[in-house]
Design a protein around this motif. Structure first.
Motif, PDB file in Angstrom:
ATOM      1  N   VAL A   1       0.395  -0.950   0.345  1.00  0.00           N
ATOM      2  CA  VAL A   1       0.000   0.099   0.181  1.00  0.00           C
ATOM      3  C   VAL A   1       0.522   1.235  -0.222  1.00  0.00           C
ATOM      4  CG1 VAL A   1      -0.992   1.350   1.561  1.00  0.00           C
ATOM      5  CG2 VAL A   1      -1.581  -1.121   1.293  1.00  0.00           C
ATOM      6  N   LYS A   2       0.296   2.455  -0.717  1.00  0.00           N
ATOM      7  CA  LYS A   2       1.479   3.488  -1.337  1.00  0.00           C
ATOM      8  C   LYS A   2       0.556   4.695  -0.112  1.00  0.00           C
ATOM      9  CE  LYS A   2       3.375   6.942  -3.696  1.00  0.00           C
ATOM     10  NZ  LYS A   2       4.068   7.463  -4.925  1.00  0.00           N
ATOM     11  N   ILE A   3       0.817   5.327   0.966  1.00  0.00           N
ATOM     12  CA  ILE A   3      -0.150   6.101   1.730  1.00  0.00           C
ATOM     13  C   ILE A   3       0.825   7.654   1.683  1.00  0.00           C
ATOM     14  CG2 ILE A   3      -0.760   6.508   4.060  1.00  0.00           C
ATOM     15  CD1 ILE A   3      -1.200   3.614   4.598  1.00  0.00           C
ATOM     16  N   SER A   4       0.152   9.023   1.001  1.00  0.00           N
ATOM     17  CA  SER A   4       1.080  10.133   0.867  1.00  0.00           C
ATOM     18  C   SER A   4       0.538  10.711   1.707  1.00  0.00           C
ATOM     19  CB  SER A   4       0.948  10.120  -0.783  1.00  0.00           C
ATOM     20  OG  SER A   4       1.045   9.386  -1.393  1.00  0.00           O
ATOM     21  N   ASN A   5       1.405  11.487   1.892  1.00  0.00           N
ATOM     22  CA  ASN A   5       0.852  12.877   2.516  1.00  0.00           C
ATOM     23  C   ASN A   5       0.570  14.387   1.691  1.00  0.00           C
ATOM     24  OD1 ASN A   5      -0.087  15.701   4.021  1.00  0.00           O
ATOM     25  ND2 ASN A   5       1.738  14.858   5.508  1.00  0.00           N
ATOM     26  N   SER A   6      -0.686  14.606   1.035  1.00  0.00           N
ATOM     27  CA  SER A   6      -0.404  15.852   0.385  1.00  0.00           C
ATOM     28  C   SER A   6      -0.551  17.231   0.594  1.00  0.00           C
ATOM     29  CB  SER A   6      -1.681  15.622  -0.662  1.00  0.00           C
ATOM     30  OG  SER A   6      -2.857  15.711  -0.348  1.00  0.00           O
ATOM     31  N   GLY A   7      -0.851  16.963   2.301  1.00  0.00           N
ATOM     32  CA  GLY A   7      -1.074  18.383   3.455  1.00  0.00           C
ATOM     33  C   GLY A   7       0.290  19.074   3.496  1.00  0.00           C
ATOM     34  N   SER A   8       0.205  20.446   4.084  1.00  0.00           N
ATOM     35  CA  SER A   8       1.448  21.090   3.500  1.00  0.00           C
ATOM     36  C   SER A   8       1.733  21.175   5.352  1.00  0.00           C
ATOM     37  CB  SER A   8       0.879  22.881   3.549  1.00  0.00           C
ATOM     38  OG  SER A   8      -0.194  22.974   4.268  1.00  0.00           O
TER      39      SER A   8
ATOM     40  N   THR B   1       5.078   4.801  16.049  1.00  0.00           N
ATOM     41  CA  THR B   1       5.314   6.308  15.742  1.00  0.00           C
ATOM     42  C   THR B   1       6.103   6.818  14.948  1.00  0.00           C
ATOM     43  OG1 THR B   1       5.751   5.528  18.226  1.00  0.00           O
ATOM     44  CG2 THR B   1       6.355   7.751  17.304  1.00  0.00           C
ATOM     45  N   TYR B   2       5.483   7.187  13.590  1.00  0.00           N
ATOM     46  CA  TYR B   2       5.747   7.496  12.782  1.00  0.00           C
ATOM     47  C   TYR B   2       5.430   8.458  12.038  1.00  0.00           C
ATOM     48  CZ  TYR B   2       8.175   8.022   7.676  1.00  0.00           C
ATOM     49  OH  TYR B   2       7.682   8.114   6.919  1.00  0.00           O
ATOM     50  N   THR B   3       5.943   9.583  11.861  1.00  0.00           N
ATOM     51  CA  THR B   3       5.517  11.145  11.243  1.00  0.00           C
ATOM     52  C   THR B   3       5.709  11.422   9.591  1.00  0.00           C
ATOM     53  OG1 THR B   3       6.146  11.846  13.226  1.00  0.00           O
ATOM     54  CG2 THR B   3       5.659  13.041  10.965  1.00  0.00           C
ATOM     55  N   ILE B   4       4.811  11.391   8.851  1.00  0.00           N
ATOM     56  CA  ILE B   4       4.708  11.664   7.628  1.00  0.00           C
ATOM     57  C   ILE B   4       4.781  12.701   6.865  1.00  0.00           C
ATOM     58  CG2 ILE B   4       2.487  11.466   7.086  1.00  0.00           C
ATOM     59  CD1 ILE B   4       2.870   9.834   4.890  1.00  0.00           C
ATOM     60  N   LYS B   5       5.913  13.532   6.668  1.00  0.00           N
ATOM     61  CA  LYS B   5       6.612  14.945   6.132  1.00  0.00           C
ATOM     62  C   LYS B   5       5.502  15.375   4.342  1.00  0.00           C
ATOM     63  CE  LYS B   5      11.243  14.075   7.167  1.00  0.00           C
ATOM     64  NZ  LYS B   5      11.991  14.499   6.560  1.00  0.00           N
ATOM     65  N   ALA B   6       5.423  16.655   5.225  1.00  0.00           N
ATOM     66  CA  ALA B   6       3.781  17.090   4.100  1.00  0.00           C
ATOM     67  C   ALA B   6       4.801  17.019   2.737  1.00  0.00           C
ATOM     68  CB  ALA B   6       4.120  18.215   4.062  1.00  0.00           C
ATOM     69  N   HIS B   7       4.307  16.301   1.871  1.00  0.00           N
ATOM     70  CA  HIS B   7       4.140  15.862   0.622  1.00  0.00           C
ATOM     71  C   HIS B   7       5.124  14.873   0.487  1.00  0.00           C
ATOM     72  CE1 HIS B   7       2.542  19.577  -0.405  1.00  0.00           C
ATOM     73  NE2 HIS B   7       3.487  20.130  -0.033  1.00  0.00           N
ATOM     74  N   ASP B   8       5.100  13.531   0.954  1.00  0.00           N
ATOM     75  CA  ASP B   8       6.017  12.726   1.486  1.00  0.00           C
ATOM     76  C   ASP B   8       4.982  11.139   1.492  1.00  0.00           C
ATOM     77  OD1 ASP B   8       8.878  11.277   1.067  1.00  0.00           O
ATOM     78  OD2 ASP B   8       8.649  11.710   2.912  1.00  0.00           O
ATOM     79  N   SER B   9       5.596  10.149   1.053  1.00  0.00           N
ATOM     80  CA  SER B   9       4.544   9.097   1.201  1.00  0.00           C
ATOM     81  C   SER B   9       5.674   7.451   1.784  1.00  0.00           C
ATOM     82  CB  SER B   9       4.437   8.463  -0.363  1.00  0.00           C
ATOM     83  OG  SER B   9       3.666   9.399  -1.306  1.00  0.00           O
ATOM     84  N   LEU B  10       4.698   7.097   1.907  1.00  0.00           N
ATOM     85  CA  LEU B  10       5.315   5.644   2.366  1.00  0.00           C
ATOM     86  C   LEU B  10       4.759   4.613   1.609  1.00  0.00           C
ATOM     87  CD1 LEU B  10       3.502   4.127   4.589  1.00  0.00           C
ATOM     88  CD2 LEU B  10       3.664   5.867   6.194  1.00  0.00           C
ATOM     89  N   TRP B  11       5.494   3.474   2.373  1.00  0.00           N
ATOM     90  CA  TRP B  11       4.718   2.303   1.416  1.00  0.00           C
ATOM     91  C   TRP B  11       4.680   1.265   2.939  1.00  0.00           C
ATOM     92  CZ3 TRP B  11       8.527   5.615  -0.292  1.00  0.00           C
ATOM     93  CH2 TRP B  11       7.841   5.493  -2.107  1.00  0.00           C
TER      94      TRP B  11
ATOM     95  N   PHE C   1       7.486  -0.015   5.351  1.00  0.00           N
ATOM     96  CA  PHE C   1       6.757  -0.656   6.758  1.00  0.00           C
ATOM     97  C   PHE C   1       6.738  -2.227   5.755  1.00  0.00           C
ATOM     98  CE2 PHE C   1       6.945   3.559   7.614  1.00  0.00           C
ATOM     99  CZ  PHE C   1       6.675   3.111   9.141  1.00  0.00           C
ATOM    100  N   TYR C   2       6.373  -2.805   7.439  1.00  0.00           N
ATOM    101  CA  TYR C   2       6.004  -4.747   7.104  1.00  0.00           C
ATOM    102  C   TYR C   2       4.839  -4.916   8.014  1.00  0.00           C
ATOM    103  CZ  TYR C   2       9.905  -4.580   4.352  1.00  0.00           C
ATOM    104  OH  TYR C   2      10.597  -3.706   2.980  1.00  0.00           O
ATOM    105  N   TRP C   3       3.541  -5.277   7.782  1.00  0.00           N
ATOM    106  CA  TRP C   3       2.422  -5.600   8.369  1.00  0.00           C
ATOM    107  C   TRP C   3       3.018  -7.332   9.034  1.00  0.00           C
ATOM    108  CZ3 TRP C   3      -2.681  -4.489   5.754  1.00  0.00           C
ATOM    109  CH2 TRP C   3      -3.238  -4.614   7.000  1.00  0.00           C
TER     110      TRP C   3
END
Length: 149
Positions: free
Chosen positions: A56-63, A85-95, A108-110
């Motif tokens: 799954v790709k999760i994105s933060n399109s916020g500022s 604990t994780y902070t997704i930066k603005a305009h960044d993604s995680l998998w 990350f791994y399920w």
């Protein structure tokens, strides 16, 4: 969202223009943190060897950066992954991969030994402890096994 403007009758009669904005139903805005896409069908036949081909790709399109500590991703059958604990930066993604592995920056791994997502249809839900932030649904498999959300 589109808005319609109307002039108030009483204000117009008094020689004054009053503008009233009313919302017109439309498409809901994409939440800042959302599913960008899901690779629900790993390449090849489903085996224990290609579980991490699902992700799954999760994105933060916020500022602004958003803490997703305690947020979860769930499928329709109730399988759940909860983020540490994780902070997704603005305009960044995680998998988030379905299988086992070592968490790294933005990956990350399920921890599952088998595939999470149903190839012929499923629903992914992204939520915190209080509300749903996003959902992504598919009803049949495509040749690529990818769903843009």
């Amino acid at each position: 969202m589109r808005a319609a403007m109307r002039v108030g009758i009483g204000a117009a009669a008094a020689g004054l223009a009053a503008v009233v904005l009313t919302a017109t139903p439309g498409t809901a805005a994409t939440p800042a943190v959302h599913f960008a896409g899901i690779q629900y069908n790993a390449p090849g036949a489903d085996t224990t060897r290609n579980v991490n081909g699902e992700y799954v790709k999760i994105s933060n399109s916020g500022s602004r950066a958003v803490s997703i500590r305690g947020w979860s991703v769930r499928d329709a059958a109730g399988h759940r992954y909860t983020f540490p604990t994780y902070t997704i930066k603005a305009h960044d993604s995680l998998w988030l991969h379905s299988g086992k592995g070592r968490h790294t920056h933005r990956t990350f791994y399920w921890g599952s030994g088998w595939h999470i997502w149903n190839n012929n249809g499923d629903t992914a839900t992204l939520r915190d402890t209080h509300r749903v932030h996003d959902t992504c649904r598919w009803t049949r498999s495509t040749s690529s096994g990818w769903k843009t959300c």
